[in-house]
Design an enzyme around this catalytic site. Structure first.
Site, PDB file in Angstrom:
ATOM      1  N   ARG A  51      -0.151  -1.967  -4.237  1.00  0.00           N
ATOM      2  CA  ARG A  51       0.409  -2.860  -5.509  1.00  0.00           C
ATOM      3  C   ARG A  51       0.627  -4.389  -5.154  1.00  0.00           C
ATOM      4  O   ARG A  51       1.458  -4.531  -5.157  1.00  0.00           O
ATOM      5  CB  ARG A  51       1.977  -2.077  -5.437  1.00  0.00           C
ATOM      6  CG  ARG A  51       2.125  -1.081  -5.896  1.00  0.00           C
ATOM      7  CD  ARG A  51       4.067  -0.834  -5.457  1.00  0.00           C
ATOM      8  NE  ARG A  51       4.145   0.636  -4.831  1.00  0.00           N
ATOM      9  CZ  ARG A  51       6.181   0.869  -5.106  1.00  0.00           C
ATOM     10  NH1 ARG A  51       6.218   0.007  -5.442  1.00  0.00           N
ATOM     11  NH2 ARG A  51       6.513   2.083  -5.406  1.00  0.00           N
ATOM     12  N   ASP A  53      -0.570  -7.657  -6.943  1.00  0.00           N
ATOM     13  CA  ASP A  53       0.606  -8.770  -8.094  1.00  0.00           C
ATOM     14  C   ASP A  53      -0.464  -8.791  -9.435  1.00  0.00           C
ATOM     15  O   ASP A  53      -1.864  -8.601  -9.123  1.00  0.00           O
ATOM     16  CB  ASP A  53       0.754  -9.679  -7.320  1.00  0.00           C
ATOM     17  CG  ASP A  53       2.172  -9.752  -6.281  1.00  0.00           C
ATOM     18  OD1 ASP A  53       2.403  -8.353  -6.413  1.00  0.00           O
ATOM     19  OD2 ASP A  53       1.993 -10.376  -5.235  1.00  0.00           O
ATOM     20  N   TYR A 111      -8.171  -8.069   3.309  1.00  0.00           N
ATOM     21  CA  TYR A 111      -8.168  -9.063   2.427  1.00  0.00           C
ATOM     22  C   TYR A 111      -8.839  -9.986   2.253  1.00  0.00           C
ATOM     23  O   TYR A 111      -9.438 -10.109   3.576  1.00  0.00           O
ATOM     24  CB  TYR A 111      -6.666  -9.234   2.509  1.00  0.00           C
ATOM     25  CG  TYR A 111      -5.577  -8.647   1.460  1.00  0.00           C
ATOM     26  CD1 TYR A 111      -5.747  -8.135   0.210  1.00  0.00           C
ATOM     27  CD2 TYR A 111      -4.437  -7.389   1.913  1.00  0.00           C
ATOM     28  CE1 TYR A 111      -4.075  -7.292  -0.083  1.00  0.00           C
ATOM     29  CE2 TYR A 111      -3.929  -7.257   1.674  1.00  0.00           C
ATOM     30  CZ  TYR A 111      -3.787  -6.644   0.537  1.00  0.00           C
ATOM     31  OH  TYR A 111      -3.084  -5.453  -0.591  1.00  0.00           O
ATOM     32  N   ARG A 198      -0.838 -14.517   1.021  1.00  0.00           N
ATOM     33  CA  ARG A 198      -0.850 -15.786  -0.100  1.00  0.00           C
ATOM     34  C   ARG A 198       0.036 -16.880   0.898  1.00  0.00           C
ATOM     35  O   ARG A 198       0.000 -18.346  -0.057  1.00  0.00           O
ATOM     36  CB  ARG A 198      -0.613 -15.438  -1.029  1.00  0.00           C
ATOM     37  CG  ARG A 198      -1.709 -14.318  -2.054  1.00  0.00           C
ATOM     38  CD  ARG A 198      -0.776 -14.238  -3.256  1.00  0.00           C
ATOM     39  NE  ARG A 198      -0.035 -14.993  -4.193  1.00  0.00           N
ATOM     40  CZ  ARG A 198       0.502 -15.087  -5.125  1.00  0.00           C
ATOM     41  NH1 ARG A 198       0.720 -13.714  -5.589  1.00  0.00           N
ATOM     42  NH2 ARG A 198       1.361 -16.044  -6.088  1.00  0.00           N
TER      43      ARG A 198
END
Length: 246
Positions: A51, A53, A111, A198
């Protein structure tokens, strides 16, 4: 006959409030479900592996949906792309067993995070990279990054709002690349906590500007204290690159 279709897709998340459908905001899930309804005349719920952001991008998002449609699997990307906006593209569809679940059956994810380390921000990449004007100490960032590899409790790198049972995750690969004023973090693991990538890159940037010493990273990890880690990097430099299945 009920079929389970997995799709692989990429998107620029700049114009969307993330993956998950919301009542009063445009999302990736909503646009995909609308496209499927237009080509199959069915209302479906599409299940995403991650999911992402608001503002986060994807090159290798995975999702699946159930359909009664007889459209051939190789035609599904063409059909869906004809109904999707230009910033969302399905590039592959695979017919899966009915029990396949794109999120629960994922065994790992990759990622990347992109930083532009220049005096002035790029007019072309303002929503695809994090611009940092201050010169970064790349060698110290690389030294710090090595400490994240392995199995750790990443509580210090988890944003509030997560309801997961455990904060223990395994990072199998993490590499910091510096090329032509770009700094790119490539990271793979068996799973990631809410905002974990992040916060890791935000911590590495604080190492790069001298706010945190690279030698502090093991203590920060062991502290399990979010206040000890660095800032949460903005979403627009983050890309979901790939989802792994057995």
């Amino acid at each position: 006959m009920k079929r389970n279709i997995q799709i692989l897709l990429e998107y620029d998340g700049s114009n969307y409030h993330g993956w998950q459908r919301q009542k009063n905001a445009l999302t990736i899930q909503e646009k995909l479900e609308e496209a499927i309804q237009q080509i199959s005349d069915e209302e479906v719920t599409i299940i995403g592996s991650s999911r992402t952001d608001s503002g986060v991008h994807a090159r290798g998002q995975s999702a699946n949906f159930y359909t009664q449609s007889k459209i051939s699997v190789d035609k599904i990307p063409y059909a869906m792309n004809s109904k999707l906006p230009k910033d969302i593209r399905v590039y592959k569809a695979i017919e899966r067993p009915l029990e396949f679940h794109s999120r629960y059956h994922a065994v790992g994810k990759k990622y990347s995070y992109h930083i532009q380390n220049t005096i002035f921000p790029s007019a072309l990449e303002y929503n695809r990279t994090w611009h940092i004007a201050q010169k970064l100490n790349i060698q110290n960032m690389k030294k710090a990054n090595k400490f994240f590899i392995g199995t750790h409790d990443f509580s210090a790198f988890r944003a509030s709002g997560s309801s997961v049972k455990t904060s223990i995750r395994t990072i199998t690969f993490s590499k910091l690349i510096h090329k032509d004023e770009k700094v790119i973090l490539e990271i793979e693991g068996n799973g990631f906590l809410y905002h974990m990538v992040r916060i890791i890159i935000g911590t590495l940037v604080e190492v790069g500007i001298g706010k945190i010493s690279f030698e502090e990273i093991p203590d920060i990890i062991n502290s399990k204290d979010r206040n000890r880690a660095g800032m949460t990097a903005p979403p627009y430099g983050l890309y979901l690159e790939k989802v792994f299945y057995e």
